[in-house]
Scaffold this active site. Structure first.
Site, mmCIF file in Angstrom:
data_model
loop_
_atom_site.group_PDB
_atom_site.id
_atom_site.type_symbol
_atom_site.label_atom_id
_atom_site.label_comp_id
_atom_site.label_asym_id
_atom_site.label_seq_id
_atom_site.Cartn_x
_atom_site.Cartn_y
_atom_site.Cartn_z
ATOM 1 N N ARG A 111 -48.358 130.717 48.596
ATOM 2 C CA ARG A 111 -49.329 129.625 48.771
ATOM 3 C C ARG A 111 -49.321 128.749 47.522
ATOM 4 O O ARG A 111 -49.411 127.532 47.589
ATOM 5 C CB ARG A 111 -50.747 130.169 49.030
ATOM 6 C CG ARG A 111 -51.819 129.088 48.907
ATOM 7 C CD ARG A 111 -53.129 129.416 49.606
ATOM 8 N NE ARG A 111 -53.598 130.766 49.376
ATOM 9 C CZ ARG A 111 -54.094 131.222 48.211
ATOM 10 N NH1 ARG A 111 -54.188 130.422 47.166
ATOM 11 N NH2 ARG A 111 -54.490 132.473 48.101
ATOM 12 N N TYR A 121 -53.498 104.481 61.951
ATOM 13 C CA TYR A 121 -53.182 105.638 62.775
ATOM 14 C C TYR A 121 -54.458 106.310 63.296
ATOM 15 O O TYR A 121 -55.383 106.566 62.509
ATOM 16 C CB TYR A 121 -52.342 106.620 61.934
ATOM 17 C CG TYR A 121 -52.039 107.914 62.638
ATOM 18 C CD1 TYR A 121 -51.210 107.935 63.757
ATOM 19 C CD2 TYR A 121 -52.573 109.105 62.189
ATOM 20 C CE1 TYR A 121 -50.944 109.125 64.409
ATOM 21 C CE2 TYR A 121 -52.300 110.303 62.832
ATOM 22 C CZ TYR A 121 -51.487 110.305 63.943
ATOM 23 O OH TYR A 121 -51.220 111.480 64.582
ATOM 24 N N ASP A 138 -50.117 105.120 53.186
ATOM 25 C CA ASP A 138 -49.429 105.929 54.194
ATOM 26 C C ASP A 138 -48.100 105.214 54.476
ATOM 27 O O ASP A 138 -48.075 104.152 55.088
ATOM 28 C CB ASP A 138 -50.310 106.012 55.443
ATOM 29 C CG ASP A 138 -49.708 106.881 56.546
ATOM 30 O OD1 ASP A 138 -48.480 107.107 56.523
ATOM 31 O OD2 ASP A 138 -50.457 107.319 57.438
ATOM 32 N N LYS A 182 -42.147 112.549 60.854
ATOM 33 C CA LYS A 182 -41.536 111.355 61.435
ATOM 34 C C LYS A 182 -40.150 111.114 60.812
ATOM 35 O O LYS A 182 -39.295 111.948 60.919
ATOM 36 C CB LYS A 182 -42.487 110.172 61.270
ATOM 37 C CG LYS A 182 -43.963 110.503 61.621
ATOM 38 C CD LYS A 182 -44.186 110.862 63.080
ATOM 39 C CE LYS A 182 -45.559 111.484 63.357
ATOM 40 N NZ LYS A 182 -46.713 110.733 62.883
HETATM 41 C C1 LIG Z 1 -48.092 110.990 62.598
HETATM 42 C C2 LIG Z 1 -48.800 110.226 61.589
HETATM 43 C C3 LIG Z 1 -49.755 110.823 60.750
HETATM 44 C C4 LIG Z 1 -50.194 112.279 60.897
HETATM 45 O O1 LIG Z 1 -49.183 113.184 60.645
HETATM 46 P P1 LIG Z 1 -49.021 114.603 61.373
HETATM 47 O O2 LIG Z 1 -47.766 115.136 60.801
HETATM 48 O O3 LIG Z 1 -48.958 114.352 62.840
HETATM 49 O O4 LIG Z 1 -50.225 115.423 61.027
HETATM 50 C C5 LIG Z 1 -50.333 110.029 59.780
HETATM 51 N N1 LIG Z 1 -50.013 108.723 59.641
HETATM 52 C C6 LIG Z 1 -49.110 108.127 60.427
HETATM 53 C C7 LIG Z 1 -48.793 106.692 60.225
HETATM 54 C C8 LIG Z 1 -48.468 108.848 61.427
HETATM 55 O O5 LIG Z 1 -47.582 108.229 62.216
#
Ligand SMILES: *Cc1c(COP(=O)(O)O)cnc(C)c1O
Length: 380
Positions: free
Chosen positions: A46, A98, A170, A195
């Site tokens: 962890r 998001y 982000d 992603k």
């Molecule tokens: C998918 C996504 C998230 C969240 O991520 P997870 O891996 O699904 O928890 C946050 N911001 C954006 C822009 C995303 O496309």
């Protein structure tokens, strides 16, 4: 070193145990001490794990940051970071983002007593007006999901810096290959590595990358204290995926632009929301700040939801699914899928309506993708 070299080598060298060229999956919860009171570089998974460390160092290098931290999901990265803030703190968030981030901010962070305010960050005067003495954080997402609005991150970071406010961006949609927010003065970069960074739709993961040593220490502490880290197998897969990030992003970008241009001329399409198109209201900013546009964008089908549903149910190569950034093409309906966690009136007010379709263009042959869209449009 250049991006493509870093993607393959940063954080990784032949393994000290047997010289394995690829970082092994250290599938272990704990590590033997060298002796009493003599821990090795890792003591418990962890707190740290060699496979995870390799990924963290690689992502930090790609974003041009000093420290990287990875998490079980993108949301785990966000939740861990946002736990820094408490009652009395004020957070400014761009008003279109998001759906999951929106839900976390409104249903979890705000409930705790943090003052969360949504502001249109494309309007600098509105941002300056919203900043208060207790403003601690500005949350940026660019391009926004799914409306593809851009935020001038350099301008926002400048306003924030001058007032001692932290900024987080982000960067999931573009990946560090097309945008490096730290270079523009942003303090923290966040990713859903699920992603583009992993790119193969077989892992969920998240990351935070920072330069500031005090922030780095805080995030590292929280990652261990809250236990929001990923397992080593997932880190291995993301580390494997990131090696091809540059060449994948080039292909995503090329295919998405080709499809966006094609859609723009289609008689059954009302609008195409893609920052690489001259018709995008922030095309000039896109050209100035971004090295490319990624593979995800949105468009509006003429008519409305019924026509959009007809199109979505007629596709054969595009898979109807949430998520984005994988080598395979996905398509989805934000109103009923990814953005359902946003109240209807909020969705409507920012322009997420039934006619909107978001598409994550994969790296298949663009000719096949266009042919698939063409046959599906004939059913509309
Ligand atoms: C998918 C996504 C998230 C969240 O991520 P997870 O891996 O699904 O928890 C946050 N911001 C954006 C822009 C995303 O496309």
């Amino acid at each position: 070193m250049e991006f493509r070299t870093l993607a393959i080598h940063a954080g990784q060298g032949p393994d000290p145990a047997y010289g394995a060229v690829m970082t092994p999956v250290y599938q272990t919860s704990t590590f033997a001490f060298k002796g009493v009171n003599q821990p090795g570089p890792f003591d418990y998974s962890r707190s740290g794990n060699p496979t995870r460390k390799a990924l963290e160092n690689c992502l930090a290098a790609l974003e041009g940051g000093a420290n990287g931290y990875v998490f079980a999901t993108g949301m785990a990265a966000e939740a861990t970071f946002l736990s820094i803030y408490g009652p009395g703190d004020h957070i400014i968030v761009h008003d279109d983002l998001y759906g999951g981030t929106y839900r976390l901010l409104v249903s979890v962070v705000k409930e705790k007593g943090v003052d969360v305010q949504f502001v249109n960050l494309r309007d600098e005067a509105a941002l300056i007006k919203a900043i208060r003495p207790n403003t601690k954080l500005i949350w940026i997402e660019t391009p926004t999901n799914p409306l593809m609005n851009l935020i001038d991150i350099e301008a926002v970071a400048k306003v924030a810096r001058a007032r001692g406010v932290t900024t987080i961006c982000d960067n999931t949609f573009l990946s560090p290959y097309f945008l490096r927010p730290l270079d523009y003065g942003v303090d923290v970069v966040m990713h859903s590595t699920t992603k583009y960074i992993n790119g193969h739709s077989d892992v969920v993961g998240g990351a935070l990358i920072v330069n500031d040593p005090a922030l780095a220490e805080k995030i590292g502490f929280l990652q261990n204290a809250m236990g929001t880290c990923p397992g080593p197998q997932d880190c291995f897969l993301v580390l494997r995926g990131v090696k091809t990030l540059a060449i994948r992003m080039e292909e995503h970008n090329k295919n998405a632009l080709a499809i966006a241009h094609w859609l723009e001329k289609h008689p059954k399409v009302a609008a195409v929301l893609h920052p690489g198109l001259e018709s995008h209201p922030q095309h000039a900013l896109a050209k100035k700040q971004l090295k490319g546009y990624g593979g995800t964008f949105s468009f509006r089908v003429k008519g409305g939801q019924e026509e959009a549903f007809r199109l979505l149910s007629s596709l054969k190569i595009f898979t109807l699914a949430e998520s984005l950034g994988g080598v395979e093409s996905l398509i989805e309906h934000p109103w009923t899928m990814t953005h359902i966690s946003m109240p209807e009136e909020v969705r409507r007010s920012i322009g997420i309506t039934g006619d909107l379709i978001r598409i994550s263009v994969g790296i298949e042959d663009a000719k096949d993708l266009i042919a698939d869209l063409e046959q599906a449009f004939r059913q509309v």
